[in-house]
Each structure stands twice: as C-alpha cells, then as structure tokens.
Enzyme design. Structure first.
Site, short mmCIF file in Angstrom:
data_model
loop_
_atom_site.label_atom_id
_atom_site.label_comp_id
_atom_site.label_asym_id
_atom_site.label_seq_id
_atom_site.Cartn_x
_atom_site.Cartn_y
_atom_site.Cartn_z
CB SER A 70 -0.93 0.01 1.22
OG SER A 70 -1.78 -1.11 1.20
CG ASN A 150 -6.04 -7.85 -5.64
OD1 ASN A 150 -5.92 -7.07 -6.59
ND2 ASN A 150 -6.92 -7.66 -4.67
CB SER A 198 3.51 -6.50 -0.34
OG SER A 198 3.20 -6.76 1.01
CG HIS A 200 1.78 -9.64 3.72
ND1 HIS A 200 0.51 -10.18 3.65
CD2 HIS A 200 1.67 -8.36 3.34
CE1 HIS A 200 -0.33 -9.22 3.25
NE2 HIS A 200 0.35 -8.11 3.04
CB THR A 236 14.89 3.61 12.84
OG1 THR A 236 15.24 4.85 13.43
CG2 THR A 236 15.97 2.58 13.14
CB CYS A 323 -8.65 -5.00 1.43
SG CYS A 323 -7.06 -5.68 0.98
C1 LIG Z 1 -1.96 -7.14 -0.85
C2 LIG Z 1 -1.92 -6.20 -1.97
C3 LIG Z 1 -1.57 -4.86 -1.78
C4 LIG Z 1 -1.31 -4.28 -0.43
O1 LIG Z 1 -0.10 -4.74 0.14
P1 LIG Z 1 0.13 -4.55 1.72
O2 LIG Z 1 1.55 -4.95 1.92
O3 LIG Z 1 -0.83 -5.47 2.39
O4 LIG Z 1 -0.11 -3.11 2.01
C5 LIG Z 1 -1.48 -4.04 -2.90
N1 LIG Z 1 -1.75 -4.51 -4.13
C6 LIG Z 1 -2.10 -5.79 -4.36
C7 LIG Z 1 -2.35 -6.26 -5.75
C8 LIG Z 1 -2.20 -6.68 -3.28
O5 LIG Z 1 -2.56 -7.94 -3.52
#
Ligand SMILES: *Cc1c(COP(=O)(O)O)cnc(C)c1O
Length: 378
Positions: A70, A150, A198, A200, A236, A323
C-alpha cells in the site's frame, strides 16, 4: 485446516523467520550508528538490498524499502503525479480493476484537480495495451497498471504497456504485489519505471515492501524525517523485516522453476473440478493467469454463506480481496467484468501455494460441490 487464501497473505517461510531472528539477536543496532554494532546492521541492510535488487534485475540504488504494498503504491503514484503537475501534466491513467491502494490514491488526486482515466478491461479481465496508447495525452503524467490481479489472477500485458509509455515519455508504474515471488520479475526486461511489491505475499513478514524506482525517475518522499533510504523514506529501518523479505524473495525466486509448474498443476486440477459444478463459471482468462489463482462464481449462491460453510469444514478461502470482505459492496473487479451485483456476490477465490497438495484440492472440490448443492436446496 486447508489454507487456500494465499493472495490475502502467506505463511512465513522458515528461511525468512531465521533471517529475522538472526537480525534481532545479532544485528540489532541502528544502521545509521557509526560503532561496530551499527555497522553490522548497516551491512545486513546492504546485503538485503543487493539480494532484492538481484532478484528483480535492478541496481541496489533503485530499491527503496517501505512498509508494504500500500505504501509503495501511494508513494509511486503521488510522486509521479506531483512531478507531472510541476510540468503542467495532471492526467493519470489506470484501470478499473486495480487494488484499492491504487484506486483510492487516484480518487484522492481526483479531488485535488487531477484528471483520472480508468480504462475498462475485457470480459476476460485483461486490458488491451492499445487502449493505453489511445488514452495517453500530451498532459499525461503517469500510467499505473497492475502486473496481476489479486482477485481474479489475470496477467496484464505490462511489457507492451512499458514500451508504449517509454515511447510517449510517460512514467509507468506497476503494482506487482501478486506477481513478485510467484512469476519471474525482471525490471530491465519488462521496462517499467516503478514497481511495488510486498513481502507477506511471498512468505515473508507483514509490514514491509519495496518500491523499485528506475535510476533517473524522480521520487518524492511520502514520509519526511531522517535521511534513511537516500532521503526518500524517513524512519529507522525495520531491519528484521527487511532481512526476512530478502530471504523470502531469494528463496521464492530460486524455486520458481519447480513451484510454477507444481502450483499451476494444482490450479488446473481445481479449475477442472469446480467447472463440473452446474451453474459455475471461472472468472478471468484461463491461460493468462497467476499460477495459484482460482476464482469462480456460482448462479444463485450467496458467496458469504459459501465461505462460512467452507470454514466450518476447515477450508480457508475468500470471496475476493481480504481488504473488501466484510463490506457489503460487490467486488469492483467483477463489476468491471460486466457481472451483475448478484453474480459478483457469489464469488469464491481460492489461492494456492506450494504447500497445498493434490489431496487437498480433491477435498476442496468435494466440499464446494456439496455446499453449493446444499445452499441451492434450502
Ligand atoms: C496485498 C496487496 C496490496 C497491499 O499490500 P500490503 O503490503 O498489504 O499493504 C497491494 N496490491 C495488491 C495487488 C495486493 O494484492
């Protein structure tokens, strides 16, 4: 439990966890400090930056660490918009199926005098690159198109869009959050100017990501303060998370040759099985699709009920994006494919990883079939 919601988040890998522990136990100094402990942390940060740059085909100086997808999306879009506005360019182009991190940022800019064009996608969930070429104007500052969606997993023609933007002198950003670690990402070959990822989403920790910015493309900070990240992202550094992300991306990238065919095989097995359920349809193009994404709609089914009953049987799935769940709004992505609100609300997204097995896929198919039948009968 069968976990089939890897587009929402993924389980951290042992290698990423170990890299984080090493950081917390040994390299816990502040990378900006001059004494040895700080310098050890600083070299750990440098290693992570080099590892990630190598995985993406970038130079280390083009990598900026952020708090996740994000933030990377926000910074890329706001920065390109502001540098464009300084030259009188206030037109921004994107698609109707982007993640909210992109759409809401554009919406915000729309209230600040920017002109936003959201291009439609086909019923297959894929954007026609020629529509991008046709939409670019002399005052266009930015094109932002996600590498892969996504919700429905469709892959966009980003190399072609890169080429068009390059020719027309327009900055091109791509949200590659669902692609990084799942498909090869090569910023030189693909030619985008900015890219978000990202950790995760590829078995790294939460709350950390990368914004890649090609050398020569201006970048404005989103967070002002100290001189971390060459003055472009103050604060930091979250070193354990950054080291965990680097370990996860390295591992995922090295394993692509085996994970892509394996996960694609599971995906195809699941698509075949669910297609046999009467009144079911696959959302998005079948071929140009993320290896692990399966997205279906079912006639006369309430998606929320389907998810609750799957959960009762130990299967973790999603309706669309994590989300958006909990909101009563039907998915903007499925609406953009031309679906009615009712059909869009019947969506089931199952996103797989290399930890899933053929037996689990068979189990999912059996349970979805039974629950769909049950719900239609009551
Ligand atoms: C999960 C996701 C995000 C957001 O990433 P975060 O690290 O959770 O803020 C943005 N774009 C797409 C396509 C995602 O799948």
């Amino acid at each position: 439990m069968i976990y089939a919601d890897n587009a929402a988040t993924t389980k951290i890998s042992p290698a990423a966890k170990q890299a984080m522990l090493d950081c917390m136990e040994e390299y816990w100094g502040n990378p900006s400090s001059l004494y040895t402990l700080g310098q050890k942390a600083s070299s750990c940060l440098l290693n992570a930056r080099e590892t990630i740059a190598t995985c993406l085909g970038a130079a280390p100086g083009e990598i900026y660490f952020t708090s996740g997808g994000s933030e990377s999306d926000n910074q890329a879009i706001l920065s390109a918009a502001h540098s464009g506005a300084a030259k009188g360019k206030k037109h921004l182009i994107s698609t109707g199926i982007e993640h909210h991190a992109v759409l809401r940022t554009l919406e915000h800019l729309g209230t600040k005098g920017f002109d936003i064009t959201l291009l439609p996608v086909g019923t297959d969930g894929i954007l026609d690159a020629r529509d991008v070429a046709a939409a670019i104007r002399p005052d266009t500052a930015l094109v932002t198109v996600m590498s892969s969606n996504n919700e429905i997993g469709t892959l966009q023609p980003i190399e072609e869009i890169s080429r068009i933007c390059r020719e027309k002198g327009v900055i091109f950003h791509t949200d590659a959050v669902q692609s990084a670690g799942h498909l090869p990402v090569d910023v030189r070959k693909s030619g985008m100017d900015m890219l978000s990822l990202s950790a995760h989403k590829f078995h790294g920790p939460r709350g950390v990501g990368v914004l890649y910015v090609r050398k020569g493309i201006p970048l404005e900070p989103l967070i002002y303060g100290g001189s971390q990240e060459r003055g472009k992202r103050a604060g930091t550094e979250n070193l354990p998370a950054i080291a965990g992300m680097a370990a996860a991306l390295k591992e995922a990238t090295e394993r692509l040759d085996s994970t892509i065919p394996y996960v694609t095989g599971l995906r195809n097995q699941l698509i075949e099985g669910l297609s046999e359920i009467p009144g079911s349809r696959l959302n998005g193009c079948v071929q140009s699709r993320l290896p692990g994404n399966v997205s279906f709609c079912f006639d006369n089914i309430e998606g929320e009920m389907l998810l609750l009953l799957l959960n009762q049987r130990g299967i973790a799935a999603s309706s669309g994006s994590a989300c958006a769940s909990g909101s009563l709004e039907p998915s903007h992505v499925l609406r953009a494919l031309g679906y009615s609100p009712e059909l869009a609300k019947s969506a089931l997204r199952l996103t797989l990883s290399e930890s899933n097995t053929k037996e689990e896929i068979a189990e999912i198919i059996k349970n979805v079939r039974e629950i769909v039948e049950y719900l239609r009968n009551i």
